[in-house]
Design an enzyme around this catalytic site. Sequence first.
Site, PDB file in Angstrom:
ATOM      1  N   LYS A  13       0.828  -1.209   0.000  1.00 40.84           N
ATOM      2  CA  LYS A  13       0.000   0.000   0.000  1.00 40.84           C
ATOM      3  C   LYS A  13       0.865   1.264   0.000  1.00 40.84           C
ATOM      4  O   LYS A  13       0.626   2.181  -0.764  1.00 40.84           O
ATOM      5  CB  LYS A  13      -0.929   0.037   1.228  1.00 40.84           C
ATOM      6  CG  LYS A  13      -1.898  -1.136   1.297  1.00 40.84           C
ATOM      7  CD  LYS A  13      -2.895  -0.981   2.440  1.00 40.84           C
ATOM      8  CE  LYS A  13      -2.277  -1.001   3.827  1.00 40.84           C
ATOM      9  NZ  LYS A  13      -1.651  -2.295   4.195  1.00 40.84           N
ATOM     10  N   ARG A  88      -9.525   0.713   8.838  1.00 41.62           N
ATOM     11  CA  ARG A  88      -9.122  -0.653   9.143  1.00 41.62           C
ATOM     12  C   ARG A  88     -10.208  -1.408   9.898  1.00 41.62           C
ATOM     13  O   ARG A  88     -10.037  -2.585  10.173  1.00 41.62           O
ATOM     14  CB  ARG A  88      -7.860  -0.637  10.009  1.00 41.62           C
ATOM     15  CG  ARG A  88      -6.559  -0.820   9.223  1.00 41.62           C
ATOM     16  CD  ARG A  88      -5.428  -0.659  10.217  1.00 41.62           C
ATOM     17  NE  ARG A  88      -4.228  -1.354   9.896  1.00 41.62           N
ATOM     18  CZ  ARG A  88      -3.143  -0.804   9.337  1.00 41.62           C
ATOM     19  NH1 ARG A  88      -3.179   0.438   8.940  1.00 41.62           N
ATOM     20  NH2 ARG A  88      -2.053  -1.505   9.165  1.00 41.62           N
ATOM     21  N   ARG A 127      11.936  -6.093   5.248  1.00 40.10           N
ATOM     22  CA  ARG A 127      11.824  -4.645   5.061  1.00 40.10           C
ATOM     23  C   ARG A 127      12.780  -3.892   5.993  1.00 40.10           C
ATOM     24  O   ARG A 127      12.866  -4.202   7.173  1.00 40.10           O
ATOM     25  CB  ARG A 127      10.375  -4.289   5.398  1.00 40.10           C
ATOM     26  CG  ARG A 127       9.902  -2.995   4.912  1.00 40.10           C
ATOM     27  CD  ARG A 127       8.407  -3.011   4.726  1.00 40.10           C
ATOM     28  NE  ARG A 127       7.635  -2.974   5.953  1.00 40.10           N
ATOM     29  CZ  ARG A 127       6.337  -2.663   5.974  1.00 40.10           C
ATOM     30  NH1 ARG A 127       5.699  -2.392   4.863  1.00 40.10           N
ATOM     31  NH2 ARG A 127       5.685  -2.650   7.108  1.00 40.10           N
ATOM     32  N   ARG A 160      11.393  -2.017  11.357  1.00 36.33           N
ATOM     33  CA  ARG A 160      10.260  -1.578  12.163  1.00 36.33           C
ATOM     34  C   ARG A 160      10.014  -2.601  13.254  1.00 36.33           C
ATOM     35  O   ARG A 160      10.041  -3.797  13.008  1.00 36.33           O
ATOM     36  CB  ARG A 160       9.009  -1.484  11.277  1.00 36.33           C
ATOM     37  CG  ARG A 160       8.801  -0.119  10.695  1.00 36.33           C
ATOM     38  CD  ARG A 160       7.686  -0.101   9.685  1.00 36.33           C
ATOM     39  NE  ARG A 160       6.405  -0.584  10.184  1.00 36.33           N
ATOM     40  CZ  ARG A 160       5.261  -0.479   9.495  1.00 36.33           C
ATOM     41  NH1 ARG A 160       5.264   0.085   8.302  1.00 36.33           N
ATOM     42  NH2 ARG A 160       4.141  -0.949   9.985  1.00 36.33           N
ATOM     43  N   ARG A 171      -0.595  -9.152  13.435  1.00 32.78           N
ATOM     44  CA  ARG A 171      -1.119  -8.143  12.501  1.00 32.78           C
ATOM     45  C   ARG A 171      -1.990  -8.804  11.426  1.00 32.78           C
ATOM     46  O   ARG A 171      -3.006  -8.270  11.014  1.00 32.78           O
ATOM     47  CB  ARG A 171       0.030  -7.367  11.858  1.00 32.78           C
ATOM     48  CG  ARG A 171       0.729  -6.435  12.840  1.00 32.78           C
ATOM     49  CD  ARG A 171       2.042  -5.922  12.292  1.00 32.78           C
ATOM     50  NE  ARG A 171       1.893  -4.988  11.197  1.00 32.78           N
ATOM     51  CZ  ARG A 171       2.865  -4.653  10.358  1.00 32.78           C
ATOM     52  NH1 ARG A 171       4.066  -5.194  10.488  1.00 32.78           N
ATOM     53  NH2 ARG A 171       2.664  -3.796   9.393  1.00 32.78           N
TER      54      ARG A 171
HETATM   55  P1  AMP Z   1       0.931   0.458   8.905  1.00 30.23           P
HETATM   56  O1  AMP Z   1       2.128   1.318   8.736  1.00 30.23           O
HETATM   57  O2  AMP Z   1      -0.255   0.926   8.087  1.00 30.23           O
HETATM   58  O3  AMP Z   1       1.219  -1.007   8.707  1.00 30.23           O
HETATM   59  O4  AMP Z   1       0.465   0.629  10.433  1.00 30.23           O
HETATM   60  C1  AMP Z   1       1.311   0.257  11.501  1.00 30.23           C
HETATM   61  C2  AMP Z   1       0.506   0.106  12.780  1.00 30.23           C
HETATM   62  O5  AMP Z   1      -0.135   1.350  13.106  1.00 30.23           O
HETATM   63  C3  AMP Z   1      -0.662  -0.888  12.704  1.00 30.23           C
HETATM   64  O6  AMP Z   1      -0.239  -2.218  12.930  1.00 30.23           O
HETATM   65  C4  AMP Z   1      -1.571  -0.362  13.819  1.00 30.23           C
HETATM   66  O7  AMP Z   1      -1.068  -0.708  15.102  1.00 30.23           O
HETATM   67  C5  AMP Z   1      -1.425   1.149  13.661  1.00 30.23           C
HETATM   68  N1  AMP Z   1      -2.432   1.675  12.708  1.00 30.23           N
HETATM   69  C6  AMP Z   1      -2.199   2.223  11.489  1.00 30.23           C
HETATM   70  N2  AMP Z   1      -3.339   2.582  10.898  1.00 30.23           N
HETATM   71  C7  AMP Z   1      -4.329   2.262  11.760  1.00 30.23           C
HETATM   72  C8  AMP Z   1      -5.748   2.347  11.723  1.00 30.23           C
HETATM   73  N3  AMP Z   1      -6.379   2.848  10.665  1.00 30.23           N
HETATM   74  N4  AMP Z   1      -6.442   1.900  12.811  1.00 30.23           N
HETATM   75  C9  AMP Z   1      -5.816   1.401  13.896  1.00 30.23           C
HETATM   76  N5  AMP Z   1      -4.492   1.255  13.992  1.00 30.23           N
HETATM   77  C10 AMP Z   1      -3.747   1.684  12.938  1.00 30.23           C
END
Ligand code: AMP
Length: 215
Positions: A13, A88, A127, A160, A171
């Site tokens: 994404k 989400r 990554r 990360r 996740r």
């Molecule tokens: P990402 O970088 O999109 O993979 O997000 C990393 C982490 O941030 C996720 O595993 C969640 O813990 C938190 N996070 C990101 N976006 C959301 C969302 N829309 N709702 C809840 N938690 C989020």
Amino acid sequence: MKIILLGPPGAGKGTQAALLVEKYSIPQISTGDMLRTAVQAQSPMGIEAKKHMDAGGLVPDSVVVGIVRERLQNDDCQKGFILDGFPRTRPQADSLKQVLKELGQELDSVISLQVDIDALVERLTGRRTCVDCGKGFHLRFDPPAQDGTCRFCGGELSQRDDDREETIRNRMKVYQQQTAPLEDYYREEGLLVTVDGMGEILKVHRAIIEALQDC
Ligand code: AMP
């Protein structure tokens, strides 16, 4: 162009959003990036969010909806935006609908990237990000310099915290339970387009552009 990029962790994404930013000159709104910035700044919201992020869980809906609501009101979102990692959950999707209605805006398309589970785990565990310039690498698909530093600035690379294998499993589970049902949500709204996310980055990009031209 007002787009949501939907897909499990590691579906690409963020990578695809960056290419769409260049193509359409609209901002990428990544809740993950915004939360990581808050974590680094050690703001009260960041400290609270970190607990959920480190465990591979979701940050509470009220927190993420608040930051997206504020961000969508910026002038740069008038022409369009790419939501990456939001919504989400079903309550987040309902809140987004409400916020867009208040702003007099409508979504054009929800692109769902389809990627095999084995490929996701390989993409995520490999990554790495440069701590200095922020450039992303992959140990296998886009390796850094031979000494393991950034190919562009020589900076140190970091993984990360939530890209470690145990966290990744959680996740994925959270994605299946809470986010995957949004495919049906947006299919019913007539907005969902599925795109094969398994190929080369540019091939996936072209497939997204094609899908957007039809909407
Ligand atoms: P990402 O970088 O999109 O993979 O997000 C990393 C982490 O941030 C996720 O595993 C969640 O813990 C938190 N996070 C990101 N976006 C959301 C969302 N829309 N709702 C809840 N938690 C989020």
